[in-house]
Design an enzyme around this catalytic site. Sequence first.
Site, short mmCIF file in Angstrom:
data_model
loop_
_atom_site.label_atom_id
_atom_site.label_comp_id
_atom_site.label_asym_id
_atom_site.label_seq_id
_atom_site.Cartn_x
_atom_site.Cartn_y
_atom_site.Cartn_z
N HIS A 21 0.84 -1.21 0.00
CA HIS A 21 0.00 0.00 0.00
C HIS A 21 0.87 1.26 0.00
O HIS A 21 0.60 2.22 -0.71
CB HIS A 21 -0.86 0.06 1.27
CG HIS A 21 -1.95 -0.97 1.35
ND1 HIS A 21 -2.15 -1.76 2.44
CD2 HIS A 21 -2.92 -1.33 0.47
CE1 HIS A 21 -3.19 -2.55 2.26
NE2 HIS A 21 -3.67 -2.32 1.06
N LYS A 45 -16.46 -6.84 6.66
CA LYS A 45 -15.17 -7.52 6.74
C LYS A 45 -14.77 -7.82 8.18
O LYS A 45 -15.06 -7.05 9.08
CB LYS A 45 -14.09 -6.65 6.08
CG LYS A 45 -14.19 -6.67 4.57
CD LYS A 45 -12.87 -6.29 3.94
CE LYS A 45 -12.90 -6.51 2.44
NZ LYS A 45 -11.64 -6.09 1.81
N ARG A 94 -1.66 -5.91 -8.15
CA ARG A 94 -0.60 -6.87 -7.86
C ARG A 94 -0.53 -7.96 -8.93
O ARG A 94 0.54 -8.43 -9.28
CB ARG A 94 -0.88 -7.57 -6.52
CG ARG A 94 -0.60 -6.75 -5.33
CD ARG A 94 -1.22 -7.35 -4.11
NE ARG A 94 -2.68 -7.26 -4.18
CZ ARG A 94 -3.49 -7.41 -3.16
NH1 ARG A 94 -3.00 -7.72 -1.98
NH2 ARG A 94 -4.79 -7.28 -3.30
N SER A 131 -3.04 -7.67 3.12
CA SER A 131 -3.35 -7.49 4.54
C SER A 131 -3.83 -8.81 5.15
O SER A 131 -3.50 -9.13 6.29
CB SER A 131 -4.42 -6.42 4.72
OG SER A 131 -3.97 -5.19 4.23
#
Length: 167
Positions: A21, A45, A94, A131
Amino acid sequence: MVGKFVRALFPGSFDPITNGHLDVINRGAKLFDELIVAVGKSPLKNQLFTPEERVEMIAELVKGLAGVSVESFEGLTVEYARQKKADVILRGLRSLTDMNYELELAMTNRSVAGIETVFVMTTEQYGFISSTLIRQVASLGGDISNMVPANVNRRLQERFKRMQERR
Ligand code: ADP
């Protein structure tokens, strides 16, 4: 983007912020006049850190970066982008897996709010960092010191130590 002031919004969960990030933030800071890192308060989440804690960690990291700020928000990202008068949304890529999801998201956001999304590709060494992976590895006591900034590593250690003591 010469001649026009451009404000970008970099939305995400950042639970917690990773070196990946941070790489996107550093690139974004060079591309745009202003960059707002926006921590989403998603109720869906599984969270490790509260939005306030996530904002705090990011604030420590972007302190020295001109034009970069951090805030948390609730609800639709495009609505928040409109509120903040952001010209574009910034997202990081990514892999091809990211591409599929991000393409859908970007097209939806453009269709519902007319806002463009700008993508930056991660540095190869950060390509595998997420993460979710950080939370898993750290919870099992693995060394993640080269994947997250030092202040985040410290908080992760503290958090999991306390969780173990409670067990
Ligand atoms: P979200 O839940 O909105 O996907 P994340 O915090 O997981 O939030 O990610 C925010 C943005 O950062 C996304 O665009 C994601 O693709 C990007 N990102 C996450 N990890 C990396 C990384 N290692 N390199 C580059 N971009 C990344």
